[in-house]
Design an enzyme around this catalytic site. Structure first.
Site, PDB file in Angstrom:
ATOM      1  N   ARG A   1       0.831  -1.219   0.000  1.00  0.00           N
ATOM      2  CA  ARG A   1       0.000   0.000   0.000  1.00  0.00           C
ATOM      3  C   ARG A   1       0.862   1.265   0.000  1.00  0.00           C
ATOM      4  NH1 ARG A   1      -4.277  -0.081   4.577  1.00  0.00           N
ATOM      5  NH2 ARG A   1      -4.850   1.872   3.565  1.00  0.00           N
TER       6      ARG A   1
ATOM      7  N   TYR B   1      -8.710  15.062  -5.436  1.00  0.00           N
ATOM      8  CA  TYR B   1      -8.984  16.337  -4.762  1.00  0.00           C
ATOM      9  C   TYR B   1      -8.125  16.440  -3.512  1.00  0.00           C
ATOM     10  CZ  TYR B   1     -12.362  13.318  -2.225  1.00  0.00           C
ATOM     11  OH  TYR B   1     -12.974  12.296  -1.538  1.00  0.00           O
ATOM     12  N   PRO B   2      -7.734  17.669  -3.160  1.00  0.00           N
ATOM     13  CA  PRO B   2      -6.990  17.862  -1.926  1.00  0.00           C
ATOM     14  C   PRO B   2      -7.942  18.140  -0.766  1.00  0.00           C
ATOM     15  CG  PRO B   2      -6.954  19.882  -3.197  1.00  0.00           C
ATOM     16  CD  PRO B   2      -7.828  18.917  -3.950  1.00  0.00           C
ATOM     17  N   MET B   3      -7.520  17.851   0.454  1.00  0.00           N
ATOM     18  CA  MET B   3      -8.390  18.138   1.610  1.00  0.00           C
ATOM     19  C   MET B   3      -7.595  18.456   2.869  1.00  0.00           C
ATOM     20  SD  MET B   3      -9.991  14.489   2.884  1.00  0.00           S
ATOM     21  CE  MET B   3     -10.561  15.166   4.445  1.00  0.00           C
ATOM     22  N   ASN B   4      -8.279  19.121   3.778  1.00  0.00           N
ATOM     23  CA  ASN B   4      -7.747  19.428   5.113  1.00  0.00           C
ATOM     24  C   ASN B   4      -8.656  18.831   6.169  1.00  0.00           C
ATOM     25  OD1 ASN B   4      -5.735  21.109   4.098  1.00  0.00           O
ATOM     26  ND2 ASN B   4      -6.943  22.984   4.385  1.00  0.00           N
ATOM     27  N   LYS B   5      -8.146  18.726   7.381  1.00  0.00           N
ATOM     28  CA  LYS B   5      -9.000  18.490   8.537  1.00  0.00           C
ATOM     29  C   LYS B   5      -9.162  19.852   9.234  1.00  0.00           C
ATOM     30  CE  LYS B   5      -9.909  14.062   8.319  1.00  0.00           C
ATOM     31  NZ  LYS B   5      -9.321  12.966   9.042  1.00  0.00           N
TER      32      LYS B   5
ATOM     33  N   HIS C   1     -15.029   6.056   9.450  1.00  0.00           N
ATOM     34  CA  HIS C   1     -14.649   6.419   8.068  1.00  0.00           C
ATOM     35  C   HIS C   1     -14.235   5.163   7.291  1.00  0.00           C
ATOM     36  CE1 HIS C   1     -12.302   8.450   4.859  1.00  0.00           C
ATOM     37  NE2 HIS C   1     -11.379   7.544   5.121  1.00  0.00           N
TER      38      HIS C   1
ATOM     39  N   SER D   1     -15.769  13.569   7.925  1.00  0.00           N
ATOM     40  CA  SER D   1     -15.868  14.489   6.789  1.00  0.00           C
ATOM     41  C   SER D   1     -16.880  15.598   7.064  1.00  0.00           C
ATOM     42  CB  SER D   1     -16.291  13.742   5.516  1.00  0.00           C
ATOM     43  OG  SER D   1     -15.314  12.797   5.168  1.00  0.00           O
TER      44      SER D   1
HETATM   45  C1  VOV Z   1     -12.420   3.993  -0.738  1.00  0.00           C
HETATM   46  C2  VOV Z   1     -12.332   3.514   0.417  1.00  0.00           C
HETATM   47  C3  VOV Z   1     -11.639   4.072   1.627  1.00  0.00           C
HETATM   48  C4  VOV Z   1     -11.213   3.295   2.658  1.00  0.00           C
HETATM   49  C5  VOV Z   1     -11.347   1.772   2.817  1.00  0.00           C
HETATM   50  C6  VOV Z   1     -10.586   4.180   3.618  1.00  0.00           C
HETATM   51  C7  VOV Z   1     -10.079   3.747   4.841  1.00  0.00           C
HETATM   52  C8  VOV Z   1      -9.251   4.579   5.616  1.00  0.00           C
HETATM   53  C9  VOV Z   1      -8.620   4.157   6.843  1.00  0.00           C
HETATM   54  C10 VOV Z   1      -8.777   2.778   7.500  1.00  0.00           C
HETATM   55  C11 VOV Z   1      -7.858   5.208   7.276  1.00  0.00           C
HETATM   56  C12 VOV Z   1      -6.974   5.262   8.540  1.00  0.00           C
HETATM   57  C13 VOV Z   1      -5.725   4.476   8.382  1.00  0.00           C
HETATM   58  C14 VOV Z   1      -4.951   4.824   7.149  1.00  0.00           C
HETATM   59  O1  VOV Z   1      -5.033   4.009   6.195  1.00  0.00           O
HETATM   60  O2  VOV Z   1      -4.335   5.884   7.091  1.00  0.00           O
HETATM   61  C15 VOV Z   1      -8.006   6.260   6.314  1.00  0.00           C
HETATM   62  C16 VOV Z   1      -7.337   7.479   6.387  1.00  0.00           C
HETATM   63  C17 VOV Z   1      -7.701   8.570   5.614  1.00  0.00           C
HETATM   64  N1  VOV Z   1      -8.680   8.635   4.656  1.00  0.00           N
HETATM   65 FE1  VOV Z   1      -9.737   7.084   3.957  1.00  0.00          FE
HETATM   66  N2  VOV Z   1     -10.644   5.468   3.141  1.00  0.00           N
HETATM   67  C18 VOV Z   1     -11.290   5.455   1.933  1.00  0.00           C
HETATM   68  C19 VOV Z   1     -11.629   6.560   1.117  1.00  0.00           C
HETATM   69  C20 VOV Z   1     -11.336   7.860   1.492  1.00  0.00           C
HETATM   70  C21 VOV Z   1     -11.898   9.046   0.895  1.00  0.00           C
HETATM   71  C22 VOV Z   1     -12.916   9.061  -0.233  1.00  0.00           C
HETATM   72  C23 VOV Z   1     -11.373  10.138   1.524  1.00  0.00           C
HETATM   73  C24 VOV Z   1     -11.751  11.592   1.306  1.00  0.00           C
HETATM   74  C25 VOV Z   1     -12.754  12.019   2.376  1.00  0.00           C
HETATM   75  C26 VOV Z   1     -14.052  12.576   1.848  1.00  0.00           C
HETATM   76  O3  VOV Z   1     -14.977  12.779   2.665  1.00  0.00           O
HETATM   77  O4  VOV Z   1     -14.184  12.852   0.656  1.00  0.00           O
HETATM   78  C27 VOV Z   1     -10.447   9.658   2.502  1.00  0.00           C
HETATM   79  C28 VOV Z   1      -9.650  10.467   3.296  1.00  0.00           C
HETATM   80  C29 VOV Z   1      -8.761   9.924   4.211  1.00  0.00           C
HETATM   81  C30 VOV Z   1      -7.774  10.717   4.898  1.00  0.00           C
HETATM   82  C31 VOV Z   1      -7.519  12.208   4.685  1.00  0.00           C
HETATM   83  C32 VOV Z   1      -7.107   9.879   5.765  1.00  0.00           C
HETATM   84  C33 VOV Z   1      -5.974  10.280   6.729  1.00  0.00           C
HETATM   85  C34 VOV Z   1      -6.622  10.856   7.951  1.00  0.00           C
HETATM   86  C35 VOV Z   1      -5.678  11.095   9.107  1.00  0.00           C
HETATM   87  O5  VOV Z   1      -6.075  11.903   9.963  1.00  0.00           O
HETATM   88  O6  VOV Z   1      -4.597  10.502   9.157  1.00  0.00           O
HETATM   89  N3  VOV Z   1     -10.475   8.268   2.481  1.00  0.00           N
HETATM   90  N4  VOV Z   1      -8.900   5.874   5.341  1.00  0.00           N
END
Ligand code: VOV
EC number: 1.3.98.5
Length: 249
Positions: A130, A144-148, A171, A222
Site C-alpha cells: 500500500r 482532490y486535496p483536503m484538510n481536517k 470512516h 468528513s
Molecule cells: C475507498 C475507500 C476508503 C477506505 C477503505 C478508507 C479507509 C481509511 C482508513 C482505514 C484510514 C486510517 C488508516 C490509514 O489508512 O491511514 C483512512 C485514512 C484517511 N482517509 Fe480514507 N478510506 C477510503 C476513502 C477515502 C476518501 C474518499 C477520503 C476523502 C474524504 C471525503 O470525505 O471525501 C479519505 C480520506 C482519508 C484521509 C484524509 C485519511 C488520513 C486521515 C488522518 O487523519 O490521518 N479516504 N482511510
C-alpha cells in the site's frame, strides 16, 4: 496537547495537471506531430519499465471539464526522481504544447489509527504494497486535496487520539463497503503542498466516486472535520486513446 498519530510514508507523489495548447499543436505538420508523439510514447514506455521494476508508478488520464486536459500522476522513491522526471518531460517537444495548470506534491501515507499493536508494519507485505503501490489502470480517476478543520469547536487537531481513532474507524467502515469498486491512494502533504492530504480515487465506474464521496459527507470525520479543494475527474489514457486524443483530423 493532543498526541500526533504515527504515520508511515511510502513513495513520493506528483500530480501534474496540464492543458493542451490546441491552436499551436494544430499548426504543426503531421510529421512534426508524429515525431512529438513518438517521443511521448518512448517516455511513457520508460515509465512503464520503471513500474515493472517496481521502482515507481505512473498514471495517465484525461481530465473532463476545463480545469485541465490531462493529468500525469507519478510515484517515485525520492523527491529528486520526481523533479528529474518532471524536467525530462518538460524538455520533450510535446510538453512545449502543454500548459501547466495545477500540480500537487505529496507522499503516500498510512496512519496508525488502525494498526495492530505489537506488530512491525514494515514487515507486513500488505502494508508495504500500500505504501509503494502500482497505480491501478482503472477506467477513471478522481483527485482532490483536503484538510481536517481547525476552527472553534471543530478542531481535529485538539481531539484526543481515542476520538480521532473512533472517527477513522467509522470512516474506514464506509470505505470498506466500497471494496472492489474503488481504490483510494491517500497522500500526505503537510509541509509539502497547500493542503494536508491528496485523495486519489480509481474506479471503473465514475458514479462510484459520487456515491462514496456523498456517503462520506454524512460521516463525522468528513461532515464536521473535512474541508475540500477542487475536484478533478477523468478517463484512462492508454497508448491508443492517447493517439486518438492527439490526432488532428
Ligand atoms: C475507498 C475507500 C476508503 C477506505 C477503505 C478508507 C479507509 C481509511 C482508513 C482505514 C484510514 C486510517 C488508516 C490509514 O489508512 O491511514 C483512512 C485514512 C484517511 N482517509 Fe480514507 N478510506 C477510503 C476513502 C477515502 C476518501 C474518499 C477520503 C476523502 C474524504 C471525503 O470525505 O471525501 C479519505 C480520506 C482519508 C484521509 C484524509 C485519511 C488520513 C486521515 C488522518 O487523519 O490521518 N479516504 N482511510
Amino acid at each position: 496537547m493532543s498526541e500526533a498519530v504515527q504515520t508511515l510514508e511510502g513513495w513520493y507523489a506528483l500530480h501534474d495537471f496540464r492543458t493542451i495548447d490546441w491552436s499551436a499543436w494544430k499548426l504543426l505538420s503531421a510529421e512534426e506531430r508524429a515525431k512529438a508523439e513518438d517521443e511521448l510514447h518512448t517516455m511513457l514506455r520508460e515509465w512503464s519499465d520503471i513500474e515493472e521494476r517496481r521502482e515507481g508508478s505512473t498514471a495517465f488520464y484525461t481530465i473532463v471539464g476545463q480545469k485541465a486536459d490531462f493529468v500525469l500522476m507519478h510515484l517515485r522513491e525520492t523527491l529528486d526522481e520526481l523533479n528529474e522526471l518532471e524536467n525530462a518531460f518538460n524538455k520533450t517537444t510535446f510538453a512545449q504544447y502543454t500548459k501547466p495548470v495545477y500540480s500537487y506534491v505529496s507522499i503516500v501515507e498510512l496512519s496508525s489509527y488502525m494498526a495492530k499493536p505489537g506488530t512491525d508494519p514494515m514487515q507486513d507485505p500488505d502494508i508495504m504494497a500500500r505504501l509503494k503501490p502500482s497505480l491501478p489502470k482503472s477506467k477513471h480517476i478522481c483527485f482532490y486535496p483536503m484538510n481536517k478543520r481547525r476552527s472553534g469547536n471543530d478542531n481535529w487537531y485538539t481531539l484526543s487520539m481515542e476520538e480521532r481513532r473512533a472517527h477513522m474507524r467509522s470512516h474506514g467502515m464506509i470505505g470498506r463497503s466500497y471494496a472492489g469498486r474503488v481504490k483510494q491512494i491517500i497522500t500526505g502533504s503537510v509541509g509539502l503542498d497547500d493542503w494536508e492530504w491528496g485523495v486519489t480515487l480509481f474506479s471503473d465506474d465514475p458514479l462510484t466516486f459520487k456515491k462514496l464521496v456523498y456517503e462520506m459527507r454524512f460521516d463525522e470525520a468528513s461532515a464536521r472535520y473535512g474541508e475540500f479543494g477542487a475536484f478533478y475527474v477523468g478517463n484512462l489514457l492508454d497508448a491508443d486513446k492517447c493517439r486518438q486524443l492527439l490526432s488532428i483530423g
